[in-house]
Structures are given as structure tokens and as C-alpha cells.
Design an enzyme around this catalytic site. Structure first.
Site, PDB file in Angstrom:
ATOM      1  N   ASP A  93      33.133  15.003  -7.083  1.00 36.92           N
ATOM      2  CA  ASP A  93      33.266  16.268  -7.786  1.00 36.92           C
ATOM      3  C   ASP A  93      33.095  17.354  -6.731  1.00 36.92           C
ATOM      4  O   ASP A  93      32.277  17.228  -5.824  1.00 36.92           O
ATOM      5  CB  ASP A  93      32.148  16.333  -8.833  1.00 36.92           C
ATOM      6  CG  ASP A  93      32.152  17.643  -9.587  1.00 36.92           C
ATOM      7  OD1 ASP A  93      33.080  18.443  -9.398  1.00 36.92           O
ATOM      8  OD2 ASP A  93      31.201  17.840 -10.374  1.00 36.92           O
ATOM      9  N   ASP A 128      37.933  24.239  -9.078  1.00 38.87           N
ATOM     10  CA  ASP A 128      38.591  24.992 -10.145  1.00 38.87           C
ATOM     11  C   ASP A 128      37.594  25.977 -10.748  1.00 38.87           C
ATOM     12  O   ASP A 128      36.429  25.997 -10.370  1.00 38.87           O
ATOM     13  CB  ASP A 128      39.106  24.031 -11.223  1.00 38.87           C
ATOM     14  CG  ASP A 128      37.981  23.223 -11.838  1.00 38.87           C
ATOM     15  OD1 ASP A 128      37.040  22.854 -11.095  1.00 38.87           O
ATOM     16  OD2 ASP A 128      38.021  22.962 -13.049  1.00 38.87           O
ATOM     17  N   CYS A 279      18.096  -2.158 -30.230  1.00 38.80           N
ATOM     18  CA  CYS A 279      19.099  -2.510 -29.225  1.00 38.80           C
ATOM     19  C   CYS A 279      18.836  -3.945 -28.802  1.00 38.80           C
ATOM     20  O   CYS A 279      17.707  -4.440 -28.873  1.00 38.80           O
ATOM     21  CB  CYS A 279      18.955  -1.555 -28.036  1.00 38.80           C
ATOM     22  SG  CYS A 279      19.909  -2.016 -26.590  1.00 38.80           S
ATOM     23  N   CYS A 281      19.664  -5.132 -25.656  1.00 42.61           N
ATOM     24  CA  CYS A 281      19.751  -5.284 -24.205  1.00 42.61           C
ATOM     25  C   CYS A 281      18.470  -5.913 -23.648  1.00 42.61           C
ATOM     26  O   CYS A 281      17.452  -6.021 -24.329  1.00 42.61           O
ATOM     27  CB  CYS A 281      20.064  -3.945 -23.518  1.00 42.61           C
ATOM     28  SG  CYS A 281      18.648  -2.911 -23.131  1.00 42.61           S
ATOM     29  N   CYS A 284      15.321  -3.904 -23.976  1.00 42.33           N
ATOM     30  CA  CYS A 284      14.782  -3.750 -25.337  1.00 42.33           C
ATOM     31  C   CYS A 284      14.302  -5.069 -25.932  1.00 42.33           C
ATOM     32  O   CYS A 284      13.483  -5.055 -26.854  1.00 42.33           O
ATOM     33  CB  CYS A 284      15.836  -3.102 -26.227  1.00 42.33           C
ATOM     34  SG  CYS A 284      16.254  -1.444 -25.638  1.00 42.33           S
TER      35      CYS A 284
HETATM   36 ZN   LIG Z   1      18.391  -1.505 -24.921  1.00 39.35          ZN
END
Ligand SMILES: [Zn+2]
Ligand SMILES: [Mg+2]
Ligand SMILES: [Mg+2]
Ligand SMILES: [Zn+2]
Lengths: 491, 491
Positions: A93, A128, A279, A281, A284
Site C-alpha cells: 500500500d 491516490d 467457534c 478453531c 477456542c
Molecule cells: Zn476460534
């Protein structure tokens, strides 16, 4: 077709594509998430982003690199890939956001691109002007003109294999966004960020964001890879993809983690408010909320960042799978229920159903009618348009029930909300294989009535009758008086 | 309050509770998922269910144990906890499903409960008659009578600390389900499975399932722990919890894995159809779909079962967190978009808004209007009822806009769809702190108009005027003629 970008599959405005990044010698599958890496403090190491999360591309800020002496020297000497230790594509960026926050600096577009080239960026960004929403039109026009001049300069800079992005500005003026898109598309630049939408997202103006993207897309054309710049919340990826965005960047995963904020596809939660971790994952399932809260600051930040990334990348995979299966809009339907402003975003998206219809495949798995919004989907728009081309006999019974017996009518067609009438022969083709609820809604009935009205309008000489199952008077008013009405529930 | 069950928190019909299981000396937090364990083939070992997935309770089939010689002997000798190696609570199913499939067997209710007691079950089940949907009423009544006789016998059996469940049958007859619930509630049995809903779920008749549960709940009362028997798909847990179910059992995680079916909260996918794994669990972040497909059968089955469990337990945690945060219905809103039949289920749930309203907390975080269905939520029902008790001045301006200036009216109240009118002093109390979309829907306007109508009805002598922002004629028809209409957009 742009050389660096190839479309593989589409659904509504969404698509799976392949962005070829020659300087990194990799192909990035889109929709893709670009984790934002701050070279001065990486919460999750780039190597881990690749290995554990499957990141194919990341984005870092050339302005920060330029401004930090030792980082700059190492970037110039070893290159970004070695500096960050990342095997995929690296986008930089220009820092136009920082520039706009901290005032202009005295560098030229050439110098800015050349610096990005020297540090080994694979996709560079010119500076920009990120015009904010709701500014006076004159300012939006003037700033857009500056942006466009810089893009033209950027076109002329020799950047070798490096891709260069062409930001699309125009504030909240759809015609300026569209003109900006058309101008950018006319350059030989490669990737198209829709810029300055962050203020809209910060204010939950997802409807205005959709309108800005839709306008930019009208100018850009179908083959341009589009970057929704600064959009990092997984809650709105599906909406963004359905509008036709291909690249998202997320600083949120790290910034939110720093503030003990936990991302979900239903919105953001504060760690302190969580009594359960909603969650699957590894973070978690391996911790309770109390476990996480008890961690030292830096470890907690890293665990939360890892969770935030798991959620984010899983949503990207879910979106890709939805595009493959042809049920992206059903996913958007779900995400639209996360917040009233997301519903505004979805309703705004459906204002552009005509535009989405152009890229929507003719056939998919099955159309699910799952809300009154479903009645405004591109498939319904397309069916109503198709009605104009169907040949209609002299007398025709359109019915939610059984075909007419006897010879009162030449033929009977089915009527199914939200589509309206169609010949029985089409019953087995998409979208008329739709699954619809037994408990229908007024929006579906109104759309079906509009289909009947359209058919009557383009066949003024045909005798049409409509057999409906107790449609309310307000819905039946949409059907012209020439159509005979038969309430199938009243016998 | 039933001794073994205590409510901690509620949201709509959903609740967080604690089921005390004395024989196992554990407390199970509800909503809870009971993985179904087949003692002859466990895809995921019970110990792993506890350690890795946090299972606090499981269910196994006493009929299978009884019918398998070596398993029976070991169960009788060592007890189920040692046989299965599971530290939590163990519920046993009597096998009434198998009995109904393979013909009755010659055992008494006493024997069946005593066998479950002998093998060390913590929660036993008598043999009830699982009457299928849509049978003639006479059959449903006769079979319910048999079930009830057995429950009465079960009540008399000395089962020590073991809890005993009291299945609620009644087929698709709401009055029978309600009577069955009332009868079961009147026994001193402990846990209340709503039985024979599996055929409804197999046919995606979620609306009929909701009606059956709603009826059973009316009979059972608020303090009964309710088990939605055989409901194992995470897509519908939120709906089931919102109706007031506390326990779910899942054989699906294992059965589906055996058929290469992959569970998601949006529905089931075939592994062969997946090009991406739309999930953040360790199975899905550690494998590509091709990796999974390439595994040997038994390993693939185990990995898929583990994924299915991760999704299932994460959804249970998400539901609990939603109850704590007071946004369970927003979660149901999302799940309702998984399939048109799930939408039917949600629309059926809202038919029972009155019933849900009784347990819905008076105050929560914020009401999100995220669909036209939101207009039928219990909070809207409650507000309309509350309007009857508000005192109204002689002349009152109800307005979506600014309060009236001058002295034409004694007071001005706000009007916000979907709630309708309310005194400004209530603006800061739930649910009138609602977040609503800018792009409203007809259902919200209609509900607001109904609120105005209700106020006019209970205050026939008051002079009411309604300042609305361009409501359609069909909506304004719901407001009585005595209310003056002022279109705020037409000036
Ligand atoms: Zn998670
Ligand atoms: Mg707006
Ligand atoms: Mg039905
Ligand atoms: Zn998974």
C-alpha cells in the site's frame, strides 16, 4: 480478458478467479484475504500465515517501511520476501491513508512506485486521494481528477513484472465512481481497489458501500480484479464478494486482538463479554474464555489474532465453496441477519439485481427461497424478463393448483411464488426447481403477481386466468384487470 | 422447581440450565449435546468426547447392550462408566425405536428400568410407544395411553438415584402432545424427551416439529428439562433451543461420517462435493478436501466424525453465548436461511410468540430488526400488549418524525417500526432501543400500524394522529379511521 486475472466460476456478482502475480511467480486464488502486516510489529509471523492459515498473499505498508530507517535498509538490501519471510505474493500500500491523515509529502508518483519496486513488491499502489464520503461534489471531482492523473503517470512508469493497482475513488457519487472505474479500466494497470470505503464501514453504512462498489463495478467491467480496500470484517465478506469484490485486506484480525475483540461472522464480541467461545478453531477448543483472559497480554493478543484469522480464512473458504455450489446468495442471506445495517446492505445489493443478473449463471443447484428478500434475487428478475420471450396461446390458465380440465383453456402454466407463471416444461430447469417454504410471504406473492402482470402486458390479446391460493387483495391489485382471478381456496 | 433442574438464564423460549445427575455425581449444563455411542462401534472414543470436545453427557442404547452377550456381561459386571470409559453422565435409551421397528419384545417396564439400573445408567428411559406423525387420532390416543401407563409403572419402580425420563408422545396432534406433557409433568419422573419427532425431521417438517414441541411445552411447564429426542443436526439446534429444548442427542456426527457426509450449520454437504472445507476446526485447517478423500475409510470416518462433532459442539456454545447475550432469536434468524423448511420452522416458531413471550426477559442487549420475520418476535407482541396499560392524553400525536410544535396536541409519542407508538420516556428501555434498518419492510410497517390500531382501540375517546413516512395504503388500512393520518414525506 486481463492477462493477470482469469475467472473460474461465478455466482451472482461473485466469482472465483486466479490472479497471476508474475513477480512472485505465484497464482493467488480469489476471493482472497490479504492479512495486513505491520513490518514493525507482526502479531502473527508471515511464515505462519502461509503455513498454518494458507495465506497466499499479504499486504504491507510501503510508507511505514520507507519511514523506518532499519526496516527500509533491510527491505532495499534483501527485499520484502526475505524481510518478512513470506513465500506468497506481497502487495504494498502506498500509504495514501496515512498521507491523507498526516498531510501530503513531497514525493512523486514515479518515486513512490520505484521505491515499491526496489523493495521487491509484487503489487504496488500509487498515491491516490481517498476522498471521504459525503463531501461536496466539486471536491470529489477535483480529487478524482488528481487520482486519475496519477494513474496515468503510473501507467508510464517502467515497473517490470510488478503489478500496479489503480484505485477507484469518487466518494459517495455513483456516477463519479462509475466514471472512475471506467477510467481505471482503460489504463493498463492491473488491480482495482475500491478506495475510501473504510469510513462507510466504520459507520456501518453497508448500503452505501454496496452502492459505491456497484457503481465502480459498472465502470470496471467483468474482467477486472477488484480489491475492497480496508474491508477486513468477516461478517461482510460474503456481501462484498456477491457485489463482485475479489480481494479483501484485514488489519482487523490484529488490531481487534490488541483490544481484546473477538471476531465472528455475526459481528464482533468483547472477550470480557464471552462466557463461551462460539467457534471450533484450535484456539477456542483449546481454551475457555477464562483461560484466554488469564493469559499475559502478548500471548492473549496472539491467541485472539489466531482465532480472528481462523474465522476470517474459514469464511473465505465458505464463500468459495458457496460460489462453487451456486448458493452464495443464501450465504449472504444469513450474514444479512447479523445486524440491521447488514440487512440494509443486502437490500441495497438487491437494488442492483439487474447488474448481478449479468454474471449470474443460468443454472445452479437449487434456488432456496429463504426470506422476503429472496423474491428480489437476480433469478426472479431474469425469469420476469424471460416471460417476454415465451410464446403464449390464445387462452391460458396460470395456476398454483392443478391444470384446467376440459377445453376452456388452450394450456395451463404453473405459478410459483416468487417467480410467477411458467410453462410446465420449464419446471425442471433452474431456477424453477426452486425450494420454497410452505409458509410463503407477501414479497413472494407480490413478485409472482408481477410476473403475471408482465406476461399480461406483453400478451395483450391473450385470455389469461390466474388460479391463486388466497392471495391478499393488495397483491392481486398488481395483476391487470384483464386477467380473470380464481381463488382456489374458496371452493 | 424440579430438584434436578435449575434455570440460570433465558432468552425467548431458550434457557441455560443445570441438570443435576446424582448417580454420576455431575452437573450438566444445558443446552447440552449427548453424543450417541454405539457400544459395539465407537467412531470417537467416549474419553475423547469428554477430553477433546467437552462432552458432559452421552447416551447409549440399553437394547443393544442387552442384546450383545459380551457387552451385556461387561456392563453388568463393571458398569457403563467403566465399559465406555466416560467420566460424565450416561443416559440410556430403552430402544423404543428399535422395538417399534423390529416388533415388540416380551419384557416389562420394571425389567427394562431395572436392567438400565443394573448396568449403571444415570438417566434411564422406559419403553414408550413412538407414535409416528399423521396417524389416525384413535391410534395416537391409544398408543399415548399405553405410554402413560408405562410412565406410571416407571414412577413406581425403585431406581435409587438414577433419573428416569418420561417421553412425551401424541403424534401430530397438538392437544395430545399438550396432554401428554401435562401428564408426564405430573409424574415424579425427571427428564422429558419429546418423542417421535425424527420422522418429522427426516422429512424436513421443521414447522410441524415446532408445533409438536410447543404443544408438549405448554403441558410440561417451565421447569421441566426437555430432550428433543433424535435431533442431531446442528442446523436446527438454535430453533430447538428457542422453543425450549434443553437436551439434544446426536448420532448424526457418526452416521453421517460413515457416509462421507460433512455437517455444517447451513446443512449437510457430501465430501465429494467439497472443493473447500468451510470450517475452522483442526480437521479442516489440517486437511484439504483431497487429503480427506485420500484417507483410508476408517481414518476418513474418524476425521469426518471429529469435524462433525466440532461443528456440533461449537454451535451449542454459540447458542449458550447467544442466550447469555440475549440474541438467540438473531441466531435463529440466521439458521432459518439455511433452507426453506428451516424458514417454515422459524415462521412456525413465531406463531407461538405469545408462548415464548412468557419466558423472554424483559430487558436484553438490543433488539435487532433483521428480517420481516423480526416484526413477529415476542418483544413486539409484548409491546402491543403493554400499549393497553399506558395512559394516553386527550390528544396525542404519534410520529416517526419530530414532536408536534404548538399546542394542537397534548403530547407526542415516537413511532418506530415494528413496534409502533410509545412515549418518548420509554425510548431508552428494551426493546425500544432497537436497531432497525434504514430500508424497512412492509412487515415492520404493518406491525407498527397494528400497534397504532391497538392504542386507538383501547383509547376510543382520545384524539390520535399518526405522522408516518410514506406508509403504503395497504398498511394504513390497518389503522382505524378515527386516527388522523399525516404523511411526513409529502411536504
Ligand atoms: Zn476460534
Ligand atoms: Mg444509509
Ligand atoms: Mg408442513
Ligand atoms: Zn471442520
Amino acid at each position: 480478458m486481463r492477462e493477470c486475472f482469469e475467472l473460474r466460476d461465478t455466482d451472482a456478482g461473485g466469482r472465483i478467479g486466479e490472479l497471476t502475480v508474475p513477480r512472485a511467480d505465484v497464482t493467488v486464488e480469489t476471493p482472497a484475504l490479504l492479512p495486513v502486516i505491520n513490518p514493525n510489529l507482526d502479531t502473527i509471523a508471515p511464515r505462519r500465515l502461509a503455513d498454518e492459515f494458507g495465506a497466499e498473499i499479504l499486504i504491507t505498508n510501503s510508507y511505514i517501511i520507507h519511514g523506518t530507517d532499519d526496516v527500509r535498509e533491510r527491505a532495499l538490501e534483501d527485499g520484502l520476501h526475505e524481510l518478512l519471510d513470506f513465500p506468497g505474493a506481497i502487495m504494498t500500500d502506498s500509504g495514501s491513508f496515512q498521507l491523507s491523515e498526516y498531510g501530503d509529502i513531497d514525493v512523486t508518483t514515479e518515486e513512490i512506485l520505484e521505491f515499491q519496486h526496489e523493495i521487491g513488491s509484487d503489487i504496488a499502489t500509487p498515491v491516490d486521494i481517498p476522498t471521504p464520503p459525503d463531501v461536496p461534489r466539486e471536491r470529489a471531482e477535483a480529487e478524482l481528477e488528481t487520482t486519475q492523473e496519477r494513474l496515468e503517470i503510473a501507467e508510464g512508469v517502467d515497473t517490470g513484472e510488478m503489478l500496479v493497482s489503480a484505485p477507484v475513488q469518487g466518494s459517495t457519487y455513483p456516477d463519479l465512481r462509475e466514471a472512475a472505474g471506467r477510467h481505471a479500466d482503460g489504463t493498463d494497470l492491473d488491480v482495482f481497489p475500491v478506495g475510501a470505503v473504510v469510513p462507510l464501514m466504520n459507520d456501518y453504512r453497508y448500503d452505501d458501500m454496496v452502492d459505491a462498489v456497484a457503481a465502480a463495478k459498472r465502470g470496471l467491467g467483468a474482467d477486472a480484479p477488484v480489491h475492497l480496500f480496508g474491508a477486513g470484517h468477516p461478517m461482510m465478506f460474503a456481501l462484498g464478494v456477491a457485489m463482485g469484490c475479489d480481494l479483501f485486506d484485514s488489519a482487523a484480525y490484529a488490531l481487534y486482538a490488541r483490544d481484546d475483540r473477538y471476531l465472528t461472522v455475526r459481528g464482533t464480541r468483547l472477550l470480557e463479554d464471552l462466557e463461551y467461545l462460539p467457534c471450533s478453531c484450535s484456539v477456542c477448543t483449546g481454551h475457555s474464555p477464562d483461560d484466554l483472559r488469564a493469559l499475559p497480554d502478548d500471548e492473549r493478543e496472539e491467541e485472539l489474532a489466531a482465532h480472528n484469522l481462523h474465522v476470517t480464512f474459514a469464511e473465505i473458504r465458505r464463500i468459495k465453496q458457496a460460489i462453487r455450489a451456486g448458493n452464495l446468495l443464501e450465504l449472504v442471506e444469513q450474514r444479512a441477519r447479523s445486524h440491521p445495517t447488514m440487512l440494509d446492505g443486502y437490500r441495497a445489493l438487491l437494488d442492483h439485481a439487474d447488474q448481478l443478473e449479468r454474471s449470474d449463471p443460468v443454472s445452479k443447484g437449487a434456488f432456496f427461497h429463504v426470506s422476503s428478500e429472496s423474491a428480489r434475487r437476480p433469478e426472479v428478475v431474469r425469469h420476469h424478463r424471460r416471460l417476454e420471450r415465451l410464446s403464449v396461446p390464445d387462452s391460458l390458465f396460470l395456476t398454483e393448483g392443478q391444470p384446467a380440465r376440459g377445453d376452456e383453456f388452450d394450456d395451463s402454466w404453473r405459478v410459483e411464488p416468487p417467480f410467477g407463471p411458467f410453462p410446465r416444461a420449464l419446471s425442471r430447469s433452474y431456477p424453477l426447481t426452486a425450494e420454497v417454504p410452505e409458509r410463503t410471504d407477501r414479497a413472494a406473492l407480490s413478485a409472482a403477481a408481477d410476473g403475471v402482470a408482465r406476461l399480461a402486458e406483453v400478451n395483450p390479446d391473450a385470455d389469461l386466468a390466474l388460479g391463486h391460493r388466497g392471495w391478499p387483495a393488495g397483491v392481486l391489485e398488481r395483476v391487470p384487470e384483464s386477467v380473470e382471478l380464481i381463488d382456489l381456496t374458496s371452493d
